[in-house]
Design an enzyme around this catalytic site. Sequence first.
Site, mmCIF file in Angstrom:
data_model
loop_
_atom_site.group_PDB
_atom_site.id
_atom_site.type_symbol
_atom_site.label_atom_id
_atom_site.label_comp_id
_atom_site.label_asym_id
_atom_site.label_seq_id
_atom_site.Cartn_x
_atom_site.Cartn_y
_atom_site.Cartn_z
ATOM 1 N N HIS A 137 -11.813 12.033 -53.213
ATOM 2 C CA HIS A 137 -10.492 12.421 -53.541
ATOM 3 C C HIS A 137 -9.694 13.770 -52.480
ATOM 4 O O HIS A 137 -8.616 14.364 -52.142
ATOM 5 C CB HIS A 137 -9.931 12.769 -54.360
ATOM 6 C CG HIS A 137 -10.237 11.412 -55.631
ATOM 7 N ND1 HIS A 137 -9.690 9.793 -55.124
ATOM 8 C CD2 HIS A 137 -11.035 10.860 -56.681
ATOM 9 C CE1 HIS A 137 -9.534 9.116 -56.268
ATOM 10 N NE2 HIS A 137 -10.324 9.446 -56.878
ATOM 11 N N CYS A 178 -8.047 1.159 -40.113
ATOM 12 C CA CYS A 178 -7.015 1.260 -41.067
ATOM 13 C C CYS A 178 -7.830 2.742 -42.205
ATOM 14 O O CYS A 178 -7.818 2.950 -42.757
ATOM 15 C CB CYS A 178 -6.398 0.352 -41.434
ATOM 16 S SG CYS A 178 -8.117 -0.436 -42.330
#
Length: 558
Positions: A189, A483
Amino acid sequence: MTAGTLRGVGVSPGRRAARVARMPDPVAAPSDRPLPGDADRDAAAGTIDAASAAVQADLARAAAATSGTASDILTVTAAMAADPTLVKQARALVVDGGESPARAVWDAAGGVADQLRSLGGDLAERARDVLDVRDRIIAVLTDAPTPGVPVLDEPFVLVAHDLAPADTATLDPAGVVALVTSGGGPTSHTAILARSLGIPAVVAATGADDLRDGELVVVDGSTGEVVRDPDDAAVERARRVVDRPTTLEAPGATSDGHPVALLANVGDPSGAQAAADAGAEGVGLFRTEFCFLGRTSAPSVDEQVAAYRTVLAAFAGKKVVVRTLDAGADKPLPFVTADHEPNPALGVRGLRTAADHPQVLEDQLTAIARAAEAEQAEVWVMAPMVATPDEAERFVAACAAHGLEQAGVMVEVPAAALRSRHVLEHAAFASLGTNDLTQYALAADRELAGVAALSTPWQPAVLDLVDATCRGGAAHGRPVGVCGEAAADPALAPVLVGLGVSSLSMTPRALPDVAAVLAATSLERCRELAALALEQPTADAARAAVRDALPVLEELGL
Protein backbone atom coordinates in the site's frame (compact mmCIF):
# COMPACT_ATOMS: atom_id res chain seq x y z
CA MET A 1 26.83 5.46 -3.50
CA THR A 2 28.86 6.73 -0.58
CA ALA A 3 29.46 5.17 2.80
CA GLY A 4 26.56 7.28 4.05
CA THR A 5 24.11 5.98 1.47
CA LEU A 6 21.38 3.48 2.25
CA ARG A 7 19.96 1.32 -0.47
CA GLY A 8 16.40 0.03 -0.83
CA VAL A 9 13.85 -0.41 -3.60
CA GLY A 10 12.79 2.72 -5.40
CA VAL A 11 9.03 2.55 -5.90
CA SER A 12 8.03 6.12 -6.79
CA PRO A 13 10.37 8.28 -8.88
CA GLY A 14 11.76 11.68 -8.02
CA ARG A 15 14.41 13.22 -5.76
CA ARG A 16 13.82 15.23 -2.60
CA ALA A 17 15.99 16.67 0.18
CA ALA A 18 14.56 17.31 3.63
CA ARG A 19 14.98 16.45 7.27
CA VAL A 20 13.76 13.17 8.72
CA ALA A 21 10.66 12.77 10.85
CA ARG A 22 10.04 9.29 12.15
CA MET A 23 6.62 7.78 12.66
CA PRO A 24 5.69 7.80 16.37
CA ASP A 25 6.20 4.60 18.29
CA PRO A 26 3.23 2.23 18.10
CA VAL A 27 0.73 2.04 20.93
CA ALA A 28 2.23 0.20 23.89
CA ALA A 29 0.63 -2.96 25.21
CA PRO A 30 -2.02 -2.01 27.80
CA SER A 31 -1.67 -3.28 31.33
CA ASP A 32 -2.87 -6.85 31.86
CA ARG A 33 -4.33 -5.89 35.23
CA PRO A 34 -7.87 -7.32 35.35
CA LEU A 35 -11.01 -5.31 36.00
CA PRO A 36 -11.98 -4.79 39.66
CA GLY A 37 -14.12 -7.58 41.04
CA ASP A 38 -17.18 -5.35 41.32
CA ALA A 39 -16.87 -3.88 37.81
CA ASP A 40 -19.83 -4.01 35.43
CA ARG A 41 -18.32 -6.23 32.77
CA ASP A 42 -21.16 -5.80 30.30
CA ALA A 43 -20.81 -2.03 30.47
CA ALA A 44 -17.05 -2.29 30.07
CA ALA A 45 -17.50 -4.53 27.02
CA GLY A 46 -19.89 -1.96 25.58
CA THR A 47 -17.10 0.60 25.45
CA ILE A 48 -15.41 -1.60 22.84
CA ASP A 49 -18.46 -1.37 20.60
CA ALA A 50 -18.51 2.40 20.99
CA ALA A 51 -14.77 2.78 20.33
CA SER A 52 -14.96 0.51 17.29
CA ALA A 53 -17.87 2.54 15.90
CA ALA A 54 -15.98 5.79 16.49
CA VAL A 55 -12.90 4.53 14.64
CA GLN A 56 -15.05 3.23 11.81
CA ALA A 57 -16.79 6.59 11.51
CA ASP A 58 -13.48 8.51 11.48
CA LEU A 59 -12.07 6.30 8.74
CA ALA A 60 -15.29 6.45 6.72
CA ARG A 61 -15.19 10.27 6.86
CA ALA A 62 -11.58 10.21 5.68
CA ALA A 63 -12.55 7.85 2.84
CA ALA A 64 -15.35 10.18 1.76
CA ALA A 65 -12.88 13.08 1.61
CA THR A 66 -10.53 11.22 -0.75
CA SER A 67 -10.88 9.31 -4.00
CA GLY A 68 -9.37 6.46 -5.96
CA THR A 69 -7.00 4.07 -4.24
CA ALA A 70 -6.83 6.13 -1.04
CA SER A 71 -10.60 5.97 -0.67
CA ASP A 72 -10.58 2.21 -1.33
CA ILE A 73 -7.98 1.60 1.36
CA LEU A 74 -9.71 3.74 3.96
CA THR A 75 -13.05 2.09 3.21
CA VAL A 76 -11.59 -1.38 3.72
CA THR A 77 -9.87 -0.30 6.94
CA ALA A 78 -13.13 1.25 8.20
CA ALA A 79 -14.91 -2.04 7.59
CA MET A 80 -12.18 -3.86 9.47
CA ALA A 81 -12.69 -1.56 12.46
CA ALA A 82 -16.22 -2.94 12.73
CA ASP A 83 -15.16 -6.53 12.08
CA PRO A 84 -17.57 -8.57 14.21
CA THR A 85 -14.90 -11.23 14.77
CA LEU A 86 -12.49 -8.80 16.41
CA VAL A 87 -15.17 -7.03 18.47
CA LYS A 88 -16.84 -10.28 19.54
CA GLN A 89 -13.57 -11.84 20.68
CA ALA A 90 -12.59 -8.70 22.58
CA ARG A 91 -16.00 -8.51 24.29
CA ALA A 92 -15.70 -12.14 25.37
CA LEU A 93 -12.32 -11.45 26.96
CA VAL A 94 -13.93 -8.69 29.02
CA VAL A 95 -17.18 -10.44 29.97
CA ASP A 96 -15.80 -13.94 30.50
CA GLY A 97 -12.19 -13.22 31.40
CA GLY A 98 -12.40 -9.94 33.26
CA GLU A 99 -9.81 -8.21 31.08
CA SER A 100 -9.87 -4.44 30.70
CA PRO A 101 -11.37 -3.28 27.36
CA ALA A 102 -8.02 -1.99 26.06
CA ARG A 103 -6.19 -5.20 26.97
CA ALA A 104 -8.99 -7.29 25.48
CA VAL A 105 -8.74 -5.45 22.15
CA TRP A 106 -4.96 -5.90 22.23
CA ASP A 107 -5.19 -9.65 22.81
CA ALA A 108 -8.07 -10.26 20.40
CA ALA A 109 -6.38 -8.32 17.60
CA GLY A 110 -3.15 -10.19 18.20
CA GLY A 111 -4.96 -13.48 17.72
CA VAL A 112 -6.60 -12.33 14.48
CA ALA A 113 -3.29 -11.01 13.16
CA ASP A 114 -1.54 -14.29 13.97
CA GLN A 115 -4.22 -16.20 12.05
CA LEU A 116 -3.69 -14.00 8.99
CA ARG A 117 0.07 -14.36 9.16
CA SER A 118 -0.28 -18.14 9.32
CA LEU A 119 -2.14 -18.09 6.01
CA GLY A 120 0.88 -16.52 4.32
CA GLY A 121 0.90 -14.80 0.95
CA ASP A 122 -1.09 -11.62 0.44
CA LEU A 123 -3.40 -12.38 3.35
CA ALA A 124 -0.48 -11.97 5.74
CA GLU A 125 -0.37 -8.31 4.71
CA ARG A 126 -3.82 -7.85 6.23
CA ALA A 127 -2.30 -8.47 9.68
CA ARG A 128 -0.84 -4.96 9.50
CA ASP A 129 -4.33 -3.56 8.93
CA VAL A 130 -5.65 -5.39 12.00
CA LEU A 131 -2.90 -3.98 14.19
CA ASP A 132 -3.57 -0.48 12.89
CA VAL A 133 -7.25 -0.81 13.78
CA ARG A 134 -6.25 -2.21 17.17
CA ASP A 135 -4.10 0.82 17.93
CA ARG A 136 -6.85 3.22 16.86
CA ILE A 137 -9.48 1.53 19.04
CA ILE A 138 -7.14 1.43 22.03
CA ALA A 139 -6.35 5.12 21.56
CA VAL A 140 -10.08 5.87 21.81
CA LEU A 141 -10.49 3.61 24.85
CA THR A 142 -7.55 5.16 26.68
CA ASP A 143 -8.07 8.75 25.50
CA ALA A 144 -4.61 8.69 23.90
CA PRO A 145 -3.54 10.55 20.71
CA THR A 146 -4.70 8.81 17.54
CA PRO A 147 -1.80 7.02 15.84
CA GLY A 148 -0.76 8.59 12.58
CA VAL A 149 1.66 10.65 10.54
CA PRO A 150 3.31 13.53 12.41
CA VAL A 151 2.30 17.09 11.57
CA LEU A 152 5.23 19.53 11.36
CA ASP A 153 5.70 23.14 10.30
CA GLU A 154 8.27 22.25 7.62
CA PRO A 155 8.19 19.62 4.83
CA PHE A 156 9.92 16.39 5.87
CA VAL A 157 10.96 12.91 4.84
CA LEU A 158 8.75 10.41 6.64
CA VAL A 159 10.66 7.37 7.91
CA ALA A 160 9.01 4.24 9.33
CA HIS A 161 9.35 0.51 9.48
CA ASP A 162 6.19 0.45 7.40
CA LEU A 163 2.99 2.45 7.19
CA ALA A 164 -0.50 1.24 7.91
CA PRO A 165 -2.75 1.56 4.87
CA ALA A 166 -4.92 4.17 6.59
CA ASP A 167 -1.84 6.29 7.39
CA THR A 168 -0.58 6.06 3.82
CA ALA A 169 -3.97 6.96 2.39
CA THR A 170 -4.06 10.26 4.31
CA LEU A 171 -0.56 11.49 3.43
CA ASP A 172 -0.31 15.15 2.45
CA PRO A 173 2.36 15.63 -0.27
CA ALA A 174 2.77 19.25 0.82
CA GLY A 175 4.16 18.07 4.15
CA VAL A 176 5.56 14.62 3.39
CA VAL A 177 7.97 15.19 0.49
CA ALA A 178 9.41 11.66 0.47
CA LEU A 179 8.94 8.28 2.15
CA VAL A 180 11.51 5.77 3.39
CA THR A 181 10.59 2.45 5.01
CA SER A 182 12.65 -0.47 6.20
CA GLY A 183 9.76 -2.85 5.46
CA GLY A 184 7.20 -3.22 2.71
CA GLY A 185 7.58 -4.16 -0.89
CA PRO A 186 7.17 -2.58 -4.35
CA THR A 187 3.45 -3.39 -4.49
CA SER A 188 2.62 -2.63 -0.85
CA HIS A 189 0.00 0.00 0.00
CA THR A 190 2.83 2.39 0.82
CA ALA A 191 4.34 2.02 -2.65
CA ILE A 192 1.05 2.22 -4.52
CA LEU A 193 -0.17 5.31 -2.66
CA ALA A 194 3.19 7.04 -2.96
CA ARG A 195 3.02 6.63 -6.73
CA SER A 196 -0.56 7.87 -6.88
CA LEU A 197 0.37 10.97 -4.85
CA GLY A 198 3.63 11.61 -6.68
CA ILE A 199 5.70 11.26 -3.49
CA PRO A 200 9.22 9.84 -4.08
CA ALA A 201 9.54 6.66 -2.03
CA VAL A 202 12.05 3.96 -1.13
CA VAL A 203 10.93 0.77 0.61
CA ALA A 204 12.85 -2.13 2.16
CA ALA A 205 15.78 0.23 2.80
CA THR A 206 18.50 -1.47 4.81
CA GLY A 207 19.51 0.77 7.70
CA ALA A 208 16.39 2.94 7.56
CA ASP A 209 15.60 2.10 11.18
CA ASP A 210 18.81 3.91 12.15
CA LEU A 211 17.78 7.23 10.58
CA ARG A 212 17.33 9.90 13.24
CA ASP A 213 14.73 12.61 13.66
CA GLY A 214 16.00 15.87 12.23
CA GLU A 215 18.89 14.58 10.12
CA LEU A 216 19.12 15.78 6.53
CA VAL A 217 18.78 13.19 3.76
CA VAL A 218 18.35 13.06 0.02
CA VAL A 219 15.86 10.45 -1.19
CA ASP A 220 15.95 9.16 -4.77
CA GLY A 221 12.77 7.20 -5.46
CA SER A 222 14.06 6.07 -8.85
CA THR A 223 17.35 4.48 -7.82
CA GLY A 224 16.31 3.49 -4.28
CA GLU A 225 19.11 5.48 -2.65
CA VAL A 226 18.87 7.45 0.60
CA VAL A 227 21.92 9.66 1.13
CA ARG A 228 22.74 10.63 4.70
CA ASP A 229 24.60 13.89 5.38
CA PRO A 230 24.54 14.92 1.69
CA ASP A 231 26.80 17.68 0.41
CA ASP A 232 25.45 21.01 -0.80
CA ALA A 233 25.55 19.97 -4.46
CA ALA A 234 23.42 16.88 -3.81
CA VAL A 235 20.90 18.92 -1.83
CA GLU A 236 20.70 21.58 -4.52
CA ARG A 237 20.23 18.95 -7.21
CA ALA A 238 17.42 17.31 -5.24
CA ARG A 239 15.70 20.62 -4.60
CA ARG A 240 15.81 21.69 -8.23
CA VAL A 241 12.20 21.85 -9.35
CA VAL A 242 11.51 20.80 -12.93
CA ASP A 243 8.36 22.38 -14.32
CA ARG A 244 6.35 19.56 -15.86
CA PRO A 245 2.68 19.26 -16.80
CA THR A 246 0.40 17.71 -14.20
CA THR A 247 -2.04 16.33 -16.78
CA LEU A 248 -1.66 14.50 -20.07
CA GLU A 249 -1.75 17.18 -22.75
CA ALA A 250 -1.60 15.04 -25.92
CA PRO A 251 -1.99 11.39 -26.90
CA GLY A 252 0.99 9.24 -26.00
CA ALA A 253 3.58 8.72 -28.73
CA THR A 254 7.28 8.29 -29.28
CA SER A 255 9.33 11.15 -30.73
CA ASP A 256 8.82 9.78 -34.26
CA GLY A 257 5.06 9.49 -33.89
CA HIS A 258 4.57 5.83 -32.95
CA PRO A 259 1.35 5.82 -30.89
CA VAL A 260 1.39 4.42 -27.35
CA ALA A 261 -1.99 4.64 -25.62
CA LEU A 262 -1.56 6.09 -22.14
CA LEU A 263 -4.41 4.83 -19.98
CA ALA A 264 -5.34 4.89 -16.30
CA ASN A 265 -5.95 2.24 -13.69
CA VAL A 266 -9.28 2.86 -11.96
CA GLY A 267 -10.70 1.24 -8.85
CA ASP A 268 -14.00 3.07 -8.32
CA PRO A 269 -16.27 5.72 -9.87
CA SER A 270 -14.53 8.64 -8.15
CA GLY A 271 -11.22 7.38 -9.47
CA ALA A 272 -12.65 7.34 -12.99
CA GLN A 273 -13.42 11.05 -12.90
CA ALA A 274 -9.97 11.81 -11.50
CA ALA A 275 -8.40 9.82 -14.33
CA ALA A 276 -10.50 11.64 -16.92
CA ASP A 277 -9.49 14.99 -15.41
CA ALA A 278 -5.84 13.91 -15.65
CA GLY A 279 -6.25 13.48 -19.42
CA ALA A 280 -6.04 9.69 -19.59
CA GLU A 281 -6.79 8.36 -23.06
CA GLY A 282 -8.99 5.68 -21.53
CA VAL A 283 -8.95 3.05 -18.81
CA GLY A 284 -6.60 0.12 -19.17
CA LEU A 285 -7.67 -1.54 -15.93
CA PHE A 286 -11.08 -1.04 -14.35
CA ARG A 287 -11.01 -3.05 -11.14
CA THR A 288 -14.56 -4.15 -10.36
CA GLU A 289 -13.87 -5.52 -6.86
CA PHE A 290 -15.20 -2.35 -5.19
CA CYS A 291 -18.72 -3.63 -5.93
CA PHE A 292 -18.07 -6.90 -4.12
CA LEU A 293 -15.82 -6.09 -1.13
CA GLY A 294 -17.30 -6.02 2.36
CA ARG A 295 -20.34 -8.10 1.39
CA THR A 296 -21.54 -11.56 2.32
CA SER A 297 -23.29 -12.05 -1.02
CA ALA A 298 -22.67 -10.85 -4.54
CA PRO A 299 -24.23 -7.55 -5.65
CA SER A 300 -27.26 -7.77 -7.91
CA VAL A 301 -27.00 -7.22 -11.63
CA ASP A 302 -28.78 -3.88 -11.28
CA GLU A 303 -26.34 -2.71 -8.59
CA GLN A 304 -23.41 -3.60 -10.81
CA VAL A 305 -24.90 -1.90 -13.86
CA ALA A 306 -25.32 1.36 -11.96
CA ALA A 307 -21.74 1.26 -10.66
CA TYR A 308 -20.19 0.37 -14.01
CA ARG A 309 -22.14 3.03 -15.87
CA THR A 310 -20.65 5.73 -13.65
CA VAL A 311 -17.16 4.74 -14.74
CA LEU A 312 -18.05 4.29 -18.41
CA ALA A 313 -19.78 7.67 -18.49
CA ALA A 314 -16.51 9.43 -17.66
CA PHE A 315 -14.91 7.99 -20.81
CA ALA A 316 -17.49 8.38 -23.56
CA GLY A 317 -15.91 7.49 -26.89
CA LYS A 318 -12.80 6.06 -25.23
CA LYS A 319 -11.65 2.55 -24.39
CA VAL A 320 -12.41 1.11 -20.95
CA VAL A 321 -10.95 -2.31 -20.17
CA VAL A 322 -13.09 -3.96 -17.49
CA ARG A 323 -11.47 -6.72 -15.46
CA THR A 324 -13.88 -9.30 -14.14
CA LEU A 325 -13.85 -10.10 -10.44
CA ASP A 326 -10.37 -10.86 -9.11
CA ALA A 327 -11.39 -12.52 -5.86
CA GLY A 328 -9.02 -14.65 -3.81
CA ALA A 329 -5.51 -14.23 -2.36
CA ASP A 330 -5.59 -10.80 -0.66
CA LYS A 331 -9.25 -10.25 -1.61
CA PRO A 332 -11.15 -13.17 -0.06
CA LEU A 333 -14.92 -13.07 -0.54
CA PRO A 334 -17.15 -15.48 1.39
CA PHE A 335 -19.43 -16.18 -1.56
CA VAL A 336 -16.69 -17.24 -4.01
CA THR A 337 -13.50 -18.18 -2.14
CA ALA A 338 -12.63 -20.93 0.29
CA ASP A 339 -12.24 -20.11 3.97
CA HIS A 340 -8.77 -21.59 4.21
CA GLU A 341 -6.19 -22.37 1.53
CA PRO A 342 -2.59 -23.37 2.26
CA ASN A 343 -1.32 -20.77 -0.22
CA PRO A 344 -4.06 -18.40 -1.43
CA ALA A 345 -1.82 -16.70 -4.00
CA LEU A 346 -1.61 -20.06 -5.78
CA GLY A 347 -5.18 -21.07 -5.08
CA VAL A 348 -8.66 -20.51 -6.42
CA ARG A 349 -8.58 -16.87 -7.44
CA GLY A 350 -9.58 -14.73 -10.40
CA LEU A 351 -11.24 -16.62 -13.24
CA ARG A 352 -10.76 -19.89 -11.38
CA THR A 353 -13.58 -19.01 -8.98
CA ALA A 354 -16.05 -19.32 -11.87
CA ALA A 355 -15.66 -23.10 -11.89
CA ASP A 356 -17.58 -23.45 -8.62
CA HIS A 357 -19.52 -20.18 -8.80
CA PRO A 358 -20.44 -19.70 -12.48
CA GLN A 359 -23.42 -17.48 -11.70
CA VAL A 360 -21.19 -14.76 -10.24
CA LEU A 361 -19.33 -14.46 -13.55
CA GLU A 362 -22.53 -14.83 -15.55
CA ASP A 363 -24.18 -11.98 -13.65
CA GLN A 364 -21.13 -9.79 -13.97
CA LEU A 365 -20.91 -10.24 -17.73
CA THR A 366 -24.63 -9.48 -17.97
CA ALA A 367 -24.09 -6.28 -16.00
CA ILE A 368 -21.07 -5.21 -18.04
CA ALA A 369 -22.98 -5.78 -21.29
CA ARG A 370 -25.97 -3.77 -20.08
CA ALA A 371 -23.75 -0.93 -18.87
CA ALA A 372 -21.86 -0.91 -22.18
CA GLU A 373 -25.10 -0.72 -24.12
CA ALA A 374 -26.31 2.21 -22.04
CA GLU A 375 -23.09 4.28 -22.33
CA GLN A 376 -20.81 5.46 -25.14
CA ALA A 377 -17.47 4.04 -23.98
CA GLU A 378 -15.66 1.38 -26.01
CA VAL A 379 -15.85 -1.53 -23.60
CA TRP A 380 -13.30 -4.32 -23.56
CA VAL A 381 -13.42 -7.14 -20.99
CA MET A 382 -10.60 -9.26 -19.58
CA ALA A 383 -10.29 -12.11 -17.11
CA PRO A 384 -7.66 -12.28 -14.36
CA MET A 385 -5.43 -15.28 -13.60
CA VAL A 386 -5.69 -17.01 -16.97
CA ALA A 387 -3.03 -19.71 -17.27
CA THR A 388 -3.98 -21.88 -20.26
CA PRO A 389 -5.44 -21.54 -23.77
CA ASP A 390 -8.59 -23.50 -22.89
CA GLU A 391 -9.34 -21.08 -20.03
CA ALA A 392 -9.03 -18.22 -22.49
CA GLU A 393 -11.26 -19.98 -24.99
CA ARG A 394 -14.02 -20.56 -22.42
CA PHE A 395 -13.91 -16.98 -21.21
CA VAL A 396 -14.06 -15.54 -24.73
CA ALA A 397 -17.04 -17.75 -25.49
CA ALA A 398 -18.82 -16.60 -22.31
CA CYS A 399 -18.24 -12.96 -23.28
CA ALA A 400 -19.45 -13.55 -26.83
CA ALA A 401 -22.70 -15.01 -25.47
CA HIS A 402 -23.33 -11.59 -23.91
CA GLY A 403 -22.37 -9.64 -27.02
CA LEU A 404 -18.98 -8.62 -25.59
CA GLU A 405 -16.70 -9.11 -28.58
CA GLN A 406 -13.49 -7.54 -27.28
CA ALA A 407 -12.61 -10.23 -24.75
CA GLY A 408 -9.05 -10.60 -23.52
CA VAL A 409 -6.91 -11.98 -20.73
CA MET A 410 -4.60 -10.81 -18.00
CA VAL A 411 -1.14 -12.31 -18.35
CA GLU A 412 0.00 -12.72 -14.75
CA VAL A 413 1.05 -16.36 -14.83
CA PRO A 414 4.35 -17.28 -16.54
CA ALA A 415 2.61 -20.18 -18.30
CA ALA A 416 0.32 -17.73 -20.11
CA ALA A 417 3.28 -15.58 -21.15
CA LEU A 418 5.30 -18.51 -22.44
CA ARG A 419 2.34 -19.93 -24.36
CA SER A 420 0.82 -16.60 -25.37
CA ARG A 421 0.84 -17.63 -29.03
CA HIS A 422 -1.80 -20.24 -28.17
CA VAL A 423 -3.66 -18.17 -25.57
CA LEU A 424 -4.02 -15.31 -28.05
CA GLU A 425 -5.47 -17.56 -30.71
CA HIS A 426 -8.66 -17.07 -28.69
CA ALA A 427 -8.29 -13.82 -26.77
CA ALA A 428 -8.59 -10.50 -28.62
CA PHE A 429 -5.89 -8.86 -26.51
CA ALA A 430 -3.63 -9.36 -23.51
CA SER A 431 -2.80 -7.10 -20.60
CA LEU A 432 0.32 -7.83 -18.58
CA GLY A 433 -0.21 -7.66 -14.83
CA THR A 434 3.44 -7.17 -13.98
CA ASN A 435 2.94 -7.23 -10.20
CA ASP A 436 1.77 -10.84 -10.10
CA LEU A 437 3.86 -11.84 -13.10
CA THR A 438 6.97 -10.76 -11.19
CA GLN A 439 5.80 -12.49 -8.01
CA TYR A 440 5.25 -15.80 -9.75
CA ALA A 441 8.33 -15.62 -11.97
CA LEU A 442 10.71 -14.89 -9.07
CA ALA A 443 8.87 -16.95 -6.40
CA ALA A 444 8.93 -13.77 -4.29
CA ASP A 445 5.93 -12.59 -2.29
CA ARG A 446 5.32 -9.11 -3.60
CA GLU A 447 4.41 -7.80 -0.12
CA LEU A 448 7.43 -9.17 1.73
CA ALA A 449 10.31 -6.81 2.51
CA GLY A 450 12.81 -9.65 2.72
CA VAL A 451 12.46 -10.36 -1.00
CA ALA A 452 11.64 -6.83 -2.16
CA ALA A 453 14.87 -6.60 -4.16
CA LEU A 454 13.60 -9.50 -6.29
CA SER A 455 10.13 -8.03 -6.72
CA THR A 456 10.82 -5.63 -9.56
CA PRO A 457 9.74 -5.77 -13.21
CA TRP A 458 13.30 -4.77 -14.11
CA GLN A 459 14.23 -8.40 -13.56
CA PRO A 460 15.52 -9.64 -16.95
CA ALA A 461 13.48 -12.83 -16.49
CA VAL A 462 10.30 -10.74 -16.23
CA LEU A 463 11.30 -8.73 -19.28
CA ASP A 464 11.79 -12.03 -21.10
CA LEU A 465 8.18 -12.93 -20.24
CA VAL A 466 6.97 -9.54 -21.49
CA ASP A 467 8.92 -10.14 -24.69
CA ALA A 468 7.40 -13.62 -25.09
CA THR A 469 3.88 -12.26 -24.60
CA CYS A 470 4.39 -9.51 -27.16
CA ARG A 471 5.76 -12.00 -29.70
CA GLY A 472 2.74 -14.22 -29.08
CA GLY A 473 0.45 -11.25 -29.65
CA ALA A 474 2.27 -10.23 -32.83
CA ALA A 475 1.77 -13.73 -34.25
CA HIS A 476 -1.99 -13.06 -34.35
CA GLY A 477 -2.03 -9.28 -34.62
CA ARG A 478 -3.27 -8.97 -31.02
CA PRO A 479 -2.41 -5.88 -28.96
CA VAL A 480 -0.57 -6.34 -25.69
CA GLY A 481 -0.70 -3.73 -22.94
CA VAL A 482 0.73 -3.37 -19.44
CA CYS A 483 -1.50 -2.48 -16.50
CA GLY A 484 0.82 -3.35 -13.62
CA GLU A 485 2.84 -0.83 -11.66
CA ALA A 486 5.65 -1.22 -14.22
CA ALA A 487 3.71 1.02 -16.59
CA ALA A 488 4.13 3.98 -14.22
CA ASP A 489 7.95 3.83 -14.28
CA PRO A 490 9.14 6.53 -16.74
CA ALA A 491 12.47 4.75 -17.24
CA LEU A 492 10.88 1.37 -17.91
CA ALA A 493 8.16 2.66 -20.26
CA PRO A 494 10.45 2.94 -23.33
CA VAL A 495 11.73 -0.57 -22.68
CA LEU A 496 8.19 -1.96 -22.62
CA VAL A 497 7.36 -0.13 -25.83
CA GLY A 498 10.54 -1.47 -27.39
CA LEU A 499 9.44 -4.99 -26.49
CA GLY A 500 6.18 -4.47 -28.37
CA VAL A 501 3.74 -3.17 -25.77
CA SER A 502 1.08 -0.93 -27.38
CA SER A 503 -0.53 0.62 -24.30
CA LEU A 504 0.48 1.52 -20.77
CA SER A 505 -2.07 1.83 -17.95
CA MET A 506 -1.02 3.46 -14.69
CA THR A 507 -1.93 5.70 -11.79
CA PRO A 508 -3.10 9.00 -13.33
CA ARG A 509 -0.37 10.92 -11.52
CA ALA A 510 2.30 9.16 -13.63
CA LEU A 511 0.79 9.94 -17.04
CA PRO A 512 2.64 13.23 -17.79
CA ASP A 513 6.06 11.87 -16.79
CA VAL A 514 5.70 8.73 -18.86
CA ALA A 515 4.43 10.79 -21.81
CA ALA A 516 7.40 13.17 -21.55
CA VAL A 517 9.98 10.39 -21.65
CA LEU A 518 8.30 8.63 -24.58
CA ALA A 519 8.00 11.92 -26.47
CA ALA A 520 11.78 12.32 -26.21
CA THR A 521 12.55 8.77 -27.39
CA SER A 522 12.14 7.28 -30.88
CA LEU A 523 10.66 3.85 -31.47
CA GLU A 524 14.02 2.59 -32.72
CA ARG A 525 15.67 3.89 -29.56
CA CYS A 526 12.99 2.14 -27.48
CA ARG A 527 13.90 -1.10 -29.22
CA GLU A 528 17.58 -0.52 -28.53
CA LEU A 529 16.84 0.12 -24.87
CA ALA A 530 14.77 -3.07 -24.70
CA ALA A 531 17.65 -5.07 -26.16
CA LEU A 532 20.05 -3.39 -23.75
CA ALA A 533 17.88 -4.33 -20.76
CA LEU A 534 17.51 -7.93 -21.90
CA GLU A 535 21.28 -8.28 -22.18
CA GLN A 536 21.85 -7.47 -18.52
CA PRO A 537 22.34 -10.20 -15.90
CA THR A 538 20.46 -8.50 -13.05
CA ALA A 539 17.62 -6.09 -12.39
CA ASP A 540 19.99 -3.46 -10.99
CA ALA A 541 22.20 -3.71 -14.04
CA ALA A 542 19.22 -3.44 -16.39
CA ARG A 543 17.86 -0.36 -14.61
CA ALA A 544 21.28 1.33 -14.47
CA ALA A 545 22.07 0.62 -18.11
CA VAL A 546 18.77 2.04 -19.33
CA ARG A 547 18.92 5.09 -17.08
CA ASP A 548 22.45 5.88 -18.28
CA ALA A 549 21.18 5.70 -21.86
CA LEU A 550 18.20 8.01 -21.20
CA PRO A 551 19.51 11.50 -20.36
CA VAL A 552 15.97 12.87 -20.52
CA LEU A 553 15.36 11.31 -17.09
CA GLU A 554 17.96 13.59 -15.51
CA GLU A 555 16.58 16.59 -17.39
CA LEU A 556 13.12 15.90 -15.98
CA GLY A 557 14.34 15.21 -12.46
CA LEU A 558 13.25 11.58 -12.67
